[in-house]
Scaffold this motif. Structure first.
Motif, PDB file in Angstrom:
ATOM      1  N   SER A 143      32.514  39.801  19.532  1.00  0.00           N
ATOM      2  CA  SER A 143      33.293  38.570  19.741  1.00  0.00           C
ATOM      3  C   SER A 143      33.143  38.047  21.173  1.00  0.00           C
ATOM      4  O   SER A 143      34.028  38.210  21.997  1.00  0.00           O
ATOM      5  CB  SER A 143      34.760  38.837  19.410  1.00  0.00           C
ATOM      6  N   VAL A 181      35.206  42.979  21.743  1.00  0.00           N
ATOM      7  CA  VAL A 181      33.807  42.535  21.722  1.00  0.00           C
ATOM      8  C   VAL A 181      32.841  43.676  21.403  1.00  0.00           C
ATOM      9  O   VAL A 181      31.815  43.462  20.750  1.00  0.00           O
ATOM     10  CB  VAL A 181      33.422  41.870  23.069  1.00  0.00           C
ATOM     11  N   TYR A 217      34.545  36.860  26.548  1.00  0.00           N
ATOM     12  CA  TYR A 217      34.659  37.788  25.419  1.00  0.00           C
ATOM     13  C   TYR A 217      36.102  38.196  25.157  1.00  0.00           C
ATOM     14  O   TYR A 217      36.973  38.075  26.009  1.00  0.00           O
ATOM     15  CB  TYR A 217      33.774  39.025  25.645  1.00  0.00           C
ATOM     16  N   ARG A 218      36.328  38.696  23.971  1.00  0.00           N
ATOM     17  CA  ARG A 218      37.632  39.228  23.582  1.00  0.00           C
ATOM     18  C   ARG A 218      37.745  40.654  24.111  1.00  0.00           C
ATOM     19  O   ARG A 218      36.914  41.508  23.799  1.00  0.00           O
ATOM     20  CB  ARG A 218      37.743  39.283  22.061  1.00  0.00           C
ATOM     21  N   TYR A 243      35.345  29.370  18.125  1.00  0.00           N
ATOM     22  CA  TYR A 243      35.866  30.717  17.862  1.00  0.00           C
ATOM     23  C   TYR A 243      37.331  30.908  18.276  1.00  0.00           C
ATOM     24  O   TYR A 243      37.801  32.042  18.387  1.00  0.00           O
ATOM     25  CB  TYR A 243      34.959  31.771  18.520  1.00  0.00           C
ATOM     26  N   TYR A 295      33.165  44.065  17.482  1.00  0.00           N
ATOM     27  CA  TYR A 295      32.945  42.947  16.559  1.00  0.00           C
ATOM     28  C   TYR A 295      32.042  41.844  17.108  1.00  0.00           C
ATOM     29  O   TYR A 295      31.901  40.806  16.470  1.00  0.00           O
ATOM     30  CB  TYR A 295      34.302  42.355  16.143  1.00  0.00           C
TER      31      TYR A 295
END
Ligand code: PMP
Length: 307
Positions: free
Chosen positions: A30, A25, A98-99, A64, A28
């Motif tokens: 994400s 995150v 989030y990633r 996503y 990017y």
């Protein structure tokens, strides 16, 4: 004062809710998130439209391809638990998914998915006077993302790079907020608010298919305005319709119902909060201040869970 944060399944002290700098995150953007308010109503603390917000969080995550390892009911319960543990009667609630760690390639499919819920006190988003006197805005030079570039219906962290360009330009030019047009040049929304426009007693707003975030306050206002007997039309709004509107207002969880008193230095209507805006604000405040809730929009915060 800092409150405990719900972090992957349990409440942890504020200082412990940290992530690694190599989380996906950070590189990017994400993440998907929500903004929710809990109100201190005359009938106790209530979270406004909790189910709809958590559902939108799951919708954003699905778009996503992020799998949230909890159910909607679990995140609703976690939200209530986080509020109760803070002891706050009214607060802003920020769930974010989030990633996390894994690969630092663009492909995030193998990265961890982390789930966080934080709460804090947050007053009127566009300034304490805004709800009454209105705000001064301009049309942003940055557009809302075009269809099939970023999904506008997802409330994703990365979208707010665009939003913060809009907000920074507005503030640096002496305005409270910017109104984005869409790819075709029609009115979309503010950097963090939906927009309504009133002319000759009819209320207009952009359709949710035209690159806006389908706001939950927007939906609330459409319901309340219809109940008050107004015609509400979702349609394409050209830029110049802003300048000749009788009334304009923003809606959002943070902004609530905020009148707009000028756009690009054109005074809107009388330059003050208009009568229909006032009526809609009052109908909204009846729910969130008085706790008069015929639609079942408020979820009570269990007092016994408070520490
Ligand atoms: N549009 C954008 C871009 C937003 O960030 C927000 C705030 N979530 C809104 C509209 C209003 O949505 P809501 O009423 O659900 O808060």
């Amino acid at each position: 004062m800092h409150h405990d944060i719900w972090f992957n399944g349990k409440l942890v002290p504020y200082e412990k809710a940290t992530l690694h700098v190599l989380s996906h995150v950070v590189h990017y953007g994400s993440s998907v998130f929500e903004g929710i308010r809990c109100y201190d109503t005359e009938r106790g603390s209530g979270v406004f439209r909790l189910r709809e917000h958590i559902r939108r969080l799951f919708d954003s995550a699905k778009i996503y391809r992020m799998t949230i390892p909890y159910t909607i009911e679990e995140l609703e319960a976690a939200t209530l638990e986080t509020i109760a543990s803070s002891g706050l009667k009214a607060c802003y609630i920020r769930p974010v998914v989030y990633r996390g760690m894994g690969s630092l390639g663009v492909n995030p499919l193998k990265n961890d998915v982390e789930t966080v819920i934080a709460v804090w006190e947050w007053g009127a988003y566009l300034g304490p006077e805004a709800l009454e006197s209105g705000v001064d805005v301009h049309v942003a030079s940055w557009s809302r993302m075009a269809p099939n570039t970023f999904p506008a219906m997802a409330k994703a962290g990365g979208n707010y790079l665009n939003a913060s360009l809009v907000k920074m330009d507005a503030v640096l030019n002496g305005y409270n907020e910017g109104i984005m047009l869409n790819k075709e040049g029609y009115v979309a929304e503010g950097s963090g608010e939906n927009l309504f426009i009133i002319r000759d007693g009819v209320i207009y707003t952009a359709p949710s298919s035209l690159s806006i975030l389908p706001g939950i306050t927007r939906d609330t206002v459409i319901t309340l305005a219809s109940e008050l007997g107004y015609r509400v039309e979702e349609r394409q709004i050209p830029r110049e319709a802003l300048y000749i509107a009788d009334e304009l207002f923003f809606t959002g969880t943070a902004a609530e119902v905020t009148p707009i008193r000028s756009v690009d230095k054109h005074v809107i209507g009388s330059g003050k909060r208009g009568p229909i805006t006032t009526e809609i604000q009052n109908a909204f405040f009846e729910v969130i201040k008085k706790g008069n809730d015929p639609h079942g929009w408020l979820t009570a915060v269990p007092v016994n869970a408070a520490v």
